[in-house]
Design a protein around this motif. Sequence first.
Motif, short mmCIF file in Angstrom:
data_model
loop_
_atom_site.label_atom_id
_atom_site.label_comp_id
_atom_site.label_asym_id
_atom_site.label_seq_id
_atom_site.Cartn_x
_atom_site.Cartn_y
_atom_site.Cartn_z
N ASP A 7 0.14 22.70 51.20
CA ASP A 7 0.82 23.98 51.33
C ASP A 7 1.96 23.80 52.32
OD1 ASP A 7 0.28 26.72 53.40
OD2 ASP A 7 1.27 26.87 51.45
N PRO A 8 3.19 24.21 52.03
CA PRO A 8 3.60 24.84 50.77
C PRO A 8 3.81 23.81 49.67
CG PRO A 8 5.48 24.57 52.19
CD PRO A 8 4.29 24.09 52.98
N GLN A 9 4.05 24.28 48.46
CA GLN A 9 4.34 23.37 47.37
C GLN A 9 5.74 22.79 47.52
OE1 GLN A 9 3.63 25.57 43.74
NE2 GLN A 9 1.52 24.86 43.65
N ALA A 10 6.64 23.57 48.08
CA ALA A 10 8.01 23.12 48.29
C ALA A 10 8.51 23.69 49.61
CB ALA A 10 8.91 23.54 47.14
N LEU A 11 9.33 22.91 50.29
CA LEU A 11 9.87 23.30 51.59
C LEU A 11 11.31 22.83 51.68
CD1 LEU A 11 9.30 24.43 54.44
CD2 LEU A 11 8.49 22.15 55.08
N TRP A 34 -1.77 10.46 55.02
CA TRP A 34 -0.56 11.07 54.47
C TRP A 34 0.32 9.99 53.89
CZ3 TRP A 34 0.65 16.22 54.00
CH2 TRP A 34 -0.18 17.13 54.67
N TYR A 35 0.87 10.30 52.72
CA TYR A 35 1.75 9.38 52.01
C TYR A 35 3.04 10.10 51.67
CZ TYR A 35 -2.08 6.05 51.26
OH TYR A 35 -3.09 5.14 51.43
N ARG A 36 4.05 9.31 51.49
CA ARG A 36 5.36 9.84 51.12
C ARG A 36 5.78 9.17 49.81
NH1 ARG A 36 10.90 9.67 54.46
NH2 ARG A 36 12.28 8.97 52.77
N ALA A 82 17.30 11.88 54.95
CA ALA A 82 16.52 10.78 54.37
C ALA A 82 15.03 11.08 54.30
CB ALA A 82 16.75 9.50 55.19
N ASP A 83 14.59 12.15 54.96
CA ASP A 83 13.18 12.55 54.88
C ASP A 83 12.87 13.28 53.58
OD1 ASP A 83 13.17 13.39 58.41
OD2 ASP A 83 12.62 11.50 57.43
N THR A 84 13.89 13.61 52.84
CA THR A 84 13.69 14.29 51.55
C THR A 84 12.81 13.44 50.65
OG1 THR A 84 15.80 15.46 51.65
CG2 THR A 84 14.86 15.11 49.46
N ALA A 85 11.67 14.01 50.26
CA ALA A 85 10.67 13.28 49.47
C ALA A 85 9.51 14.22 49.19
CB ALA A 85 10.17 12.06 50.24
N SER A 86 8.53 13.73 48.45
CA SER A 86 7.26 14.45 48.28
C SER A 86 6.25 13.85 49.25
CB SER A 86 6.76 14.33 46.84
OG SER A 86 7.61 15.00 45.95
N TYR A 87 5.45 14.71 49.83
CA TYR A 87 4.46 14.26 50.81
C TYR A 87 3.07 14.64 50.31
CZ TYR A 87 8.36 13.30 53.86
OH TYR A 87 9.52 12.78 54.38
N PHE A 88 2.17 13.68 50.34
CA PHE A 88 0.82 13.88 49.82
C PHE A 88 -0.20 13.61 50.91
CE2 PHE A 88 1.73 14.11 45.27
CZ PHE A 88 2.97 13.50 45.19
N CYS A 89 -1.20 14.46 50.96
CA CYS A 89 -2.36 14.11 51.77
C CYS A 89 -3.40 13.50 50.84
CB CYS A 89 -2.91 15.32 52.52
SG CYS A 89 -3.75 16.56 51.50
N GLY A 113 0.73 17.59 46.52
CA GLY A 113 1.96 17.24 47.23
C GLY A 113 2.83 18.41 47.62
N THR A 114 3.65 18.18 48.64
CA THR A 114 4.69 19.12 49.07
C THR A 114 6.03 18.45 48.86
OG1 THR A 114 3.33 20.26 50.73
CG2 THR A 114 5.72 20.32 51.03
N ILE A 115 6.92 19.14 48.18
CA ILE A 115 8.27 18.61 47.97
C ILE A 115 9.14 19.10 49.13
CG2 ILE A 115 10.29 18.55 46.47
CD1 ILE A 115 8.37 19.21 44.13
N LEU A 116 9.60 18.16 49.94
CA LEU A 116 10.44 18.49 51.10
C LEU A 116 11.89 18.16 50.80
CD1 LEU A 116 10.87 19.29 54.08
CD2 LEU A 116 10.44 16.89 54.67
#
Lengths: 120, 115
Positions: A7-11, A34-36, A82-89, A113-116
């Motif tokens: 949470d959230p799904q997208a940020l 946590w993975y990216r 450059a931090d733009t990515a999807s993040y998964f726990c 995942g959260t899409i940042l």
Amino acid sequence: SQQGEEDPQALSIQEGENATMNCSYKTSINNLQWYRQNSGRGLVHLILIRSNEREKHSGRLRVTLDTSKKSSSLLITASRAADTASYFCATARTTQTLNAGGTSYGKLTFGQGTILTVHP
Amino acid sequence: DAGVIQSPRHEVTEMGQEVTLRCKPISGHNSLFWYRQTMMRGLELLIYFNNNVPIDDSGMPEDRFSAKMPNASFSTLKIQPSEPRDSAVYFCASSAGQSLPKTQYFGPGTRLLVL
């Protein structure tokens, strides 16, 4: 069903701001990771926190774990484009114990995942 | 280290054809995992091996899917016959050790499209 739910799904944030992503899970765990994932690429491990730890830092990353609430958060400080990515726990737990020696095996279960997106 | 190597990177095939995905884990890693990623279902674990032995294949969708690990440096995931719903990105990952899930190292994935 997936163990972890992010949470959230997208940020979407501006460069320099902090980004916080949350993860909730249902069962007991051995550790939480946590993975990216950058678009079109494989997942990259960021940080692992054990079930007996409450907080961990790695560079601009800060992870907390609250086993009583079955939740974790990932904070990225001073975000960059450059931090733009999807993040998964991913929750890790021992799934079975085999053989007389008591060797146990475990696996990771990933959330959605959260899409940042970090805007320059 | 070259990391986890997967081939092919992209595969386009027609329904009914056999598809074989290949993976070379990181040298010295003794656990290997096959995942499938789709928009609808996210990242799903299909099967994992430890010391070349399949430990948990409960995620394998059906008999059309099979996986082998003939030695410590090579694994295959086969789909026969393939169907359009198998279209996804398939990842292979490896890790060191067997107890308590450790950090996994992912390959770049194989993007499969079944027409």
